[in-house]
Design a protein around this motif. Structure first.
Motif, PDB file in Angstrom:
ATOM      1  N   GLU A 305       1.167  -1.361   0.133  1.00  0.00           N
ATOM      2  CA  GLU A 305      -0.093   0.214  -0.364  1.00  0.00           C
ATOM      3  C   GLU A 305       0.844   1.590  -0.023  1.00  0.00           C
ATOM      4  O   GLU A 305       1.992   1.065   0.085  1.00  0.00           O
ATOM      5  CB  GLU A 305      -0.628  -0.431   1.603  1.00  0.00           C
ATOM      6  N   ARG A 306       0.738   2.881  -0.214  1.00  0.00           N
ATOM      7  CA  ARG A 306       0.747   3.758   0.050  1.00  0.00           C
ATOM      8  C   ARG A 306       1.189   4.089   1.350  1.00  0.00           C
ATOM      9  O   ARG A 306       0.240   4.239   2.230  1.00  0.00           O
ATOM     10  CB  ARG A 306      -0.256   4.558  -0.793  1.00  0.00           C
ATOM     11  N   ASP A 307       2.247   4.961   1.580  1.00  0.00           N
ATOM     12  CA  ASP A 307       2.494   5.046   3.324  1.00  0.00           C
ATOM     13  C   ASP A 307       2.016   7.016   3.033  1.00  0.00           C
ATOM     14  O   ASP A 307       1.454   7.144   1.789  1.00  0.00           O
ATOM     15  CB  ASP A 307       3.579   5.258   3.814  1.00  0.00           C
ATOM     16  N   ASP A 308       1.969   7.626   3.694  1.00  0.00           N
ATOM     17  CA  ASP A 308       1.223   9.041   4.045  1.00  0.00           C
ATOM     18  C   ASP A 308       2.354   9.892   2.803  1.00  0.00           C
ATOM     19  O   ASP A 308       1.790  11.172   2.681  1.00  0.00           O
ATOM     20  CB  ASP A 308       1.031   9.501   5.312  1.00  0.00           C
ATOM     21  N   LYS A 309       3.262   9.746   2.755  1.00  0.00           N
ATOM     22  CA  LYS A 309       4.033  10.265   1.378  1.00  0.00           C
ATOM     23  C   LYS A 309       3.443   9.373  -0.088  1.00  0.00           C
ATOM     24  O   LYS A 309       4.722  10.377  -1.037  1.00  0.00           O
ATOM     25  CB  LYS A 309       5.125  10.373   2.041  1.00  0.00           C
ATOM     26  N   GLY A 310       3.006   8.931  -0.376  1.00  0.00           N
ATOM     27  CA  GLY A 310       3.288   8.171  -1.418  1.00  0.00           C
ATOM     28  C   GLY A 310       3.747   6.614  -2.133  1.00  0.00           C
ATOM     29  O   GLY A 310       3.988   6.405  -3.004  1.00  0.00           O
ATOM     30  N   MET A 311       4.933   6.419  -0.558  1.00  0.00           N
ATOM     31  CA  MET A 311       5.706   5.934  -1.202  1.00  0.00           C
ATOM     32  C   MET A 311       4.940   4.121  -0.802  1.00  0.00           C
ATOM     33  O   MET A 311       4.331   4.127  -0.291  1.00  0.00           O
ATOM     34  CB  MET A 311       7.140   6.120  -0.395  1.00  0.00           C
ATOM     35  N   TRP A 312       5.591   3.334  -1.628  1.00  0.00           N
ATOM     36  CA  TRP A 312       4.895   1.994  -1.669  1.00  0.00           C
ATOM     37  C   TRP A 312       6.057   0.921  -0.764  1.00  0.00           C
ATOM     38  O   TRP A 312       7.106   0.623  -0.829  1.00  0.00           O
ATOM     39  CB  TRP A 312       5.708   1.471  -2.921  1.00  0.00           C
ATOM     40  N   ILE A 313       4.801   0.708   0.499  1.00  0.00           N
ATOM     41  CA  ILE A 313       5.268  -0.016   1.601  1.00  0.00           C
ATOM     42  C   ILE A 313       4.642  -1.574   1.606  1.00  0.00           C
ATOM     43  O   ILE A 313       3.331  -1.360   1.175  1.00  0.00           O
ATOM     44  CB  ILE A 313       5.522   1.036   2.586  1.00  0.00           C
ATOM     45  N   PRO A 314       5.048  -2.592   2.368  1.00  0.00           N
ATOM     46  CA  PRO A 314       4.305  -3.781   2.193  1.00  0.00           C
ATOM     47  C   PRO A 314       2.784  -3.968   3.421  1.00  0.00           C
ATOM     48  O   PRO A 314       3.072  -2.034   3.969  1.00  0.00           O
ATOM     49  CB  PRO A 314       5.016  -4.249   3.228  1.00  0.00           C
ATOM     50  N   ASN A 315       2.650  -4.237   3.531  1.00  0.00           N
ATOM     51  CA  ASN A 315       1.111  -4.129   4.433  1.00  0.00           C
ATOM     52  C   ASN A 315       1.046  -5.696   4.639  1.00  0.00           C
ATOM     53  O   ASN A 315       1.301  -6.408   4.818  1.00  0.00           O
ATOM     54  CB  ASN A 315      -0.059  -3.102   4.406  1.00  0.00           C
ATOM     55  N   LYS A 316      -0.328  -5.925   5.737  1.00  0.00           N
ATOM     56  CA  LYS A 316      -1.123  -7.136   6.694  1.00  0.00           C
ATOM     57  C   LYS A 316      -0.865  -8.724   5.542  1.00  0.00           C
ATOM     58  O   LYS A 316      -1.096  -9.447   5.684  1.00  0.00           O
ATOM     59  CB  LYS A 316      -1.673  -7.253   7.748  1.00  0.00           C
ATOM     60  N   GLN A 317      -1.720  -7.853   4.168  1.00  0.00           N
ATOM     61  CA  GLN A 317      -1.909  -8.637   3.164  1.00  0.00           C
ATOM     62  C   GLN A 317      -0.352  -9.453   2.195  1.00  0.00           C
ATOM     63  O   GLN A 317      -0.831  -9.274   1.451  1.00  0.00           O
ATOM     64  CB  GLN A 317      -3.157  -7.690   2.272  1.00  0.00           C
ATOM     65  N   GLY A 318       0.720  -8.481   2.771  1.00  0.00           N
ATOM     66  CA  GLY A 318       1.796  -9.326   1.679  1.00  0.00           C
ATOM     67  C   GLY A 318       2.779  -8.046   1.591  1.00  0.00           C
ATOM     68  O   GLY A 318       2.484  -7.074   2.048  1.00  0.00           O
ATOM     69  N   LEU A 319       3.840  -8.323   1.249  1.00  0.00           N
ATOM     70  CA  LEU A 319       4.864  -7.561   1.339  1.00  0.00           C
ATOM     71  C   LEU A 319       5.541  -7.032  -0.027  1.00  0.00           C
ATOM     72  O   LEU A 319       6.275  -5.645  -0.498  1.00  0.00           O
ATOM     73  CB  LEU A 319       6.235  -8.924   1.078  1.00  0.00           C
ATOM     74  N   GLY A 320       4.417  -6.996  -1.101  1.00  0.00           N
ATOM     75  CA  GLY A 320       4.311  -6.176  -1.990  1.00  0.00           C
ATOM     76  C   GLY A 320       5.282  -6.148  -2.969  1.00  0.00           C
ATOM     77  O   GLY A 320       5.404  -5.101  -3.985  1.00  0.00           O
ATOM     78  N   PHE A 321       5.953  -7.146  -3.212  1.00  0.00           N
ATOM     79  CA  PHE A 321       7.325  -6.995  -4.401  1.00  0.00           C
ATOM     80  C   PHE A 321       6.365  -7.438  -5.553  1.00  0.00           C
ATOM     81  O   PHE A 321       7.308  -6.942  -6.671  1.00  0.00           O
ATOM     82  CB  PHE A 321       7.945  -8.540  -4.055  1.00  0.00           C
ATOM     83  N   ARG A 322       5.561  -8.011  -5.953  1.00  0.00           N
ATOM     84  CA  ARG A 322       4.672  -7.475  -6.732  1.00  0.00           C
ATOM     85  C   ARG A 322       4.685  -6.149  -7.331  1.00  0.00           C
ATOM     86  O   ARG A 322       5.587  -6.004  -8.892  1.00  0.00           O
ATOM     87  CB  ARG A 322       3.381  -8.790  -7.584  1.00  0.00           C
ATOM     88  N   TYR A 323       4.118  -5.114  -6.883  1.00  0.00           N
ATOM     89  CA  TYR A 323       4.328  -3.667  -7.761  1.00  0.00           C
ATOM     90  C   TYR A 323       5.581  -3.588  -7.916  1.00  0.00           C
ATOM     91  O   TYR A 323       6.375  -3.010  -9.117  1.00  0.00           O
ATOM     92  CB  TYR A 323       4.199  -2.894  -7.105  1.00  0.00           C
ATOM     93  N   VAL A 324       6.281  -3.891  -6.652  1.00  0.00           N
ATOM     94  CA  VAL A 324       7.907  -3.528  -6.986  1.00  0.00           C
ATOM     95  C   VAL A 324       8.594  -4.283  -8.807  1.00  0.00           C
ATOM     96  O   VAL A 324       9.580  -3.427  -9.286  1.00  0.00           O
ATOM     97  CB  VAL A 324       9.270  -3.855  -5.823  1.00  0.00           C
ATOM     98  N   TYR A 325       8.165  -5.425  -8.578  1.00  0.00           N
ATOM     99  CA  TYR A 325       8.818  -6.668  -9.989  1.00  0.00           C
ATOM    100  C   TYR A 325       7.846  -5.888 -11.449  1.00  0.00           C
ATOM    101  O   TYR A 325       9.102  -5.935 -12.015  1.00  0.00           O
ATOM    102  CB  TYR A 325       8.767  -7.531  -9.788  1.00  0.00           C
ATOM    103  N   ASP A 326       6.624  -5.262 -10.852  1.00  0.00           N
ATOM    104  CA  ASP A 326       6.432  -5.039 -12.396  1.00  0.00           C
ATOM    105  C   ASP A 326       6.667  -3.088 -12.513  1.00  0.00           C
ATOM    106  O   ASP A 326       6.949  -3.093 -14.116  1.00  0.00           O
ATOM    107  CB  ASP A 326       4.408  -4.703 -12.271  1.00  0.00           C
ATOM    108  N   THR A 327       7.292  -3.003 -11.681  1.00  0.00           N
ATOM    109  CA  THR A 327       8.486  -1.013 -11.681  1.00  0.00           C
ATOM    110  C   THR A 327       9.473  -2.096 -12.822  1.00  0.00           C
ATOM    111  O   THR A 327       9.426  -0.543 -13.730  1.00  0.00           O
ATOM    112  CB  THR A 327       8.310  -0.630 -10.401  1.00  0.00           C
TER     113      THR A 327
END
Length: 346
Positions: A305-327
């Motif tokens: 998810e996005r933090d309050d600065k708009g940066m992509w970070i993990p959340n309880k649903q997962g680490l979010g690597f899909r977005y990182v790799y898609d980038t």
């Protein structure tokens, strides 16, 4: 080889020395390793330990060290990032102390950044980002434009200049936070120095460290002994077979394919969520993770998810690597990081 001259051959070495020693027989390499083990043990009056990850390399290292000094303890950093069967493998050995990091991996990713490409690249990106936050310019920016001493250098990373502008943090801090810091805290409390199971051919950085210092590194901030430095992966397999050492389940079995030894399972284990080199292994790590631990595969890629600065970070649903790799794939081409198991596995 004359054993009295073993240690002399380890001084003032260069790239050609490394090649020559890597071509030694396994028996010669065992003698070299044991000579370094004895030197390290005697230097620190027996206040030493084995940094034990549970992987095939450190299993060989533990056997080697204890073949000379059976009482040497091992220390395992339980990061929560290994295959569960690695932890089971570790627990079958005696005299192994388990330490844990102060932060979990999700906290480290959120606070420090994602480990991608390589330690060298992610470290430089981290320094550039930190300097910019203070309104300054880091010297590491030169690496991304090939300026000054980075011109025509192995350490230039002009290809990765676009990563200075992505909307997620990138850093090399995870290894320090999850593994190195807990071990160094233990070292400080026990006044011990480590044996580490790394090899010089694993990276340019490790190769250069060996050329500068040799196997036993005394004159740095964090002294360490790396008795396996001149070994190769084939030596690890051959030693494991010769002494019938146990392997953690993710590796499968060691087999000979007519040309070389290999494993029927994972080639390497380590941190299962690590992004270093994910653009080089053609999706192998994700195939293996999906086969062995499908829930962890999904947790690695999903969420975020996005933090309050708009940066992509993990959340309880997962680490979010899909977005990182898609980038990364959007910058460098489709399947630069091939994480899609449906395409690579089936």
């Amino acid at each position: 080889m004359d054993k009295s001259n073993v240690l002399k051959t380890l001084k003032h070495m260069g790239a050609e020395d490394l090649k020559r020693m890597q071509a030694f027989s396994l028996d010669q390499k065992i003698e070299l390793a044991k000579a370094n083990i004895r030197e390290w043990y005697e230097k620190w009056d027996g206040k030493v330990y084995v940094s034990f990850s549970g992987g095939k390399d450190s299993t060989v290292l533990l056997h080697l060290v204890r073949s000379v000094f059976p009482e040497v303890p091992a220390v395992y950093s339980n990061t929560g990032l290994e295959y569960p069967d690695i932890r089971k493998h570790v627990k079958q050995f005696e005299n192994v102390e388990i330490v844990v990091p102060k932060r979990n991996f999700m906290q480290v990713l959120t606070e420090e950044g994602y480990p991608i490409i390589s330690k060298e690249v992610s470290m430089k990106i981290k320094y550039v980002y930190r300097a910019r936050q203070k309104g300054k310019r880091s010297k590491c920016e030169d690496a991304f434009i090939g300026a000054r001493h980075y011109a025509n250098s192995w350490y230039a990373c002009t290809k990765y200049k676009p990563l200075l502008e992505v909307d997620f943090l990138i850093s090399d801090e995870c290894c320090n936070a999850m593994k190195e810091s807990p071990l160094r805290l233990w070292e400080k409390e026990k006044h011990c120095k480590p044996f580490v199971g790394t090899m010089a051919n694993e990276s340019i950085r490790r190769r250069n460290v060996w050329i500068t210092h040799g196997c036993n590194v005394f004159d740095t901030k964090h002294p360490s002994s790396k008795p396996l430095s001149v070994w190769t992966e084939q030596d690890i397999y051959e030693y494991t077979k010769r002494y019938n050492l146990p392997l953690a389940k993710p590796y499968g079995e060691i087999v000979y394919d007519g040309c070389k030894y290999c494993t029927t399972g994972c080639n390497r284990t380590g941190c299962i969520f690590c992004g270093y080199g994910a653009h080089l292994d053609k999706g192998r790590r994700f195939k293996e993770l999906a086969k062995l631990e499908p829930r962890l595969y999904e947790f690695c890629l999903n969420g975020g998810e996005r933090d309050d600065k708009g940066m992509w970070i993990p959340n309880k649903q997962g680490l979010g690597f899909r977005y990182v790799y898609d980038t990364l794939n959007s910058i460098y081409g489709d399947r630069f990081v091939d994480y899609d198991v449906e395409k690579t596995l089936f």
